[in-house]
Design a protein around this motif. Sequence first.
Motif, PDB file in Angstrom:
ATOM      1  N   ALA A 158       0.833  -1.206   0.000  1.00  0.00           N
ATOM      2  CA  ALA A 158       0.000   0.000   0.000  1.00  0.00           C
ATOM      3  C   ALA A 158       0.865   1.253   0.000  1.00  0.00           C
ATOM      4  O   ALA A 158       0.524   2.248  -0.637  1.00  0.00           O
ATOM      5  CB  ALA A 158      -0.930  -0.005   1.207  1.00  0.00           C
ATOM      6  N   GLY A 162       0.220   1.899  -3.728  1.00  0.00           N
ATOM      7  CA  GLY A 162      -1.067   2.554  -3.563  1.00  0.00           C
ATOM      8  C   GLY A 162      -2.130   1.628  -3.004  1.00  0.00           C
ATOM      9  O   GLY A 162      -2.036   0.410  -3.093  1.00  0.00           O
ATOM     10  N   PHE A 163      -3.146   2.263  -2.435  1.00  0.00           N
ATOM     11  CA  PHE A 163      -4.220   1.541  -1.768  1.00  0.00           C
ATOM     12  C   PHE A 163      -5.074   0.758  -2.768  1.00  0.00           C
ATOM     13  O   PHE A 163      -5.435  -0.387  -2.524  1.00  0.00           O
ATOM     14  CB  PHE A 163      -5.081   2.546  -0.990  1.00  0.00           C
ATOM     15  N   ALA A 164      -5.399   1.375  -3.902  1.00  0.00           N
ATOM     16  CA  ALA A 164      -6.290   0.734  -4.884  1.00  0.00           C
ATOM     17  C   ALA A 164      -5.665  -0.538  -5.455  1.00  0.00           C
ATOM     18  O   ALA A 164      -6.326  -1.577  -5.556  1.00  0.00           O
ATOM     19  CB  ALA A 164      -6.627   1.719  -6.001  1.00  0.00           C
ATOM     20  N   LYS A 165      -4.407  -0.481  -5.838  1.00  0.00           N
ATOM     21  CA  LYS A 165      -3.744  -1.657  -6.418  1.00  0.00           C
ATOM     22  C   LYS A 165      -3.569  -2.755  -5.375  1.00  0.00           C
ATOM     23  O   LYS A 165      -3.736  -3.942  -5.675  1.00  0.00           O
ATOM     24  CB  LYS A 165      -2.392  -1.259  -7.003  1.00  0.00           C
ATOM     25  N   THR A 166      -3.241  -2.382  -4.146  1.00  0.00           N
ATOM     26  CA  THR A 166      -3.045  -3.380  -3.092  1.00  0.00           C
ATOM     27  C   THR A 166      -4.353  -4.047  -2.697  1.00  0.00           C
ATOM     28  O   THR A 166      -4.358  -5.215  -2.317  1.00  0.00           O
ATOM     29  CB  THR A 166      -2.382  -2.723  -1.864  1.00  0.00           C
ATOM     30  N   SER A 167      -5.472  -3.334  -2.786  1.00  0.00           N
ATOM     31  CA  SER A 167      -6.757  -3.945  -2.433  1.00  0.00           C
ATOM     32  C   SER A 167      -7.093  -5.120  -3.354  1.00  0.00           C
ATOM     33  O   SER A 167      -7.861  -5.999  -2.978  1.00  0.00           O
ATOM     34  CB  SER A 167      -7.876  -2.910  -2.443  1.00  0.00           C
ATOM     35  N   LEU A 168      -6.496  -5.152  -4.529  1.00  0.00           N
ATOM     36  CA  LEU A 168      -6.690  -6.289  -5.436  1.00  0.00           C
ATOM     37  C   LEU A 168      -5.936  -7.532  -4.966  1.00  0.00           C
ATOM     38  O   LEU A 168      -6.142  -8.620  -5.497  1.00  0.00           O
ATOM     39  CB  LEU A 168      -6.250  -5.914  -6.850  1.00  0.00           C
ATOM     40  N   MET A 183      -7.708  -4.191   5.076  1.00  0.00           N
ATOM     41  CA  MET A 183      -7.853  -2.757   4.798  1.00  0.00           C
ATOM     42  C   MET A 183      -7.185  -1.923   5.884  1.00  0.00           C
ATOM     43  O   MET A 183      -6.546  -0.908   5.597  1.00  0.00           O
ATOM     44  CB  MET A 183      -9.333  -2.377   4.691  1.00  0.00           C
TER      45      MET A 183
END
Length: 196
Positions: free
Chosen positions: A29, A33-39, A154
């Motif tokens: 993260a 980044g947060f968006a890519k790591t959430s995947l 998260m």
Amino acid sequence: MIESWLFVLAIIAVLMIPGPTNILLASSAHQQGFAKTSLFIPAELLGYFYAISLWSLIIHLFTSIWPHLIALLHALSFGYVCWLVFRLWKLSYLEEHSQKHRYIRPRQLFFVTLKNPKALLFAAGIFPEETWNSVFNFVVIHLIFCIVLIPTAMFWMFFGRKILAGETKKIKADQLYKGSALILLICMLPVVFQIF
């Protein structure tokens, strides 16, 4: 159905402690980044699913041959929890780990989760014995596990990134570790009572 729902507290406690999977999520993260790591969360879910199922299969196959296996695994799980609490209280390695692993992939997260000793804790001591009695119980317990794992991941992505970026002045990594150690001790009490 499940006799006691106290195991949910133990799941929360074990998932919250900063293990290798959580550290990878925080590092990713921070770097990607947060968006890519959430995947990456499905890779963590699959890693835990396979690891817990494998440990449960080993327990099921060898308990009839060696009846003391479950007691040994409970003792190993309890020893692992004590070691983690001691280690969390003494060390903080979030920053070091982030510097060593610059680019993290979902495959790496899957294999780290698959080898994570927390899976033994879930299979041998935290998940209720009723989990393996029926397909319905199996699905319910794993859904609860998923529901708990997603916000935990998260949390580690959000706060881990903030700590690594130096955005939090009030919360330092060592305070997070010590808080995790205390939560782990409190929430693992039902499991400890079950062992003894």
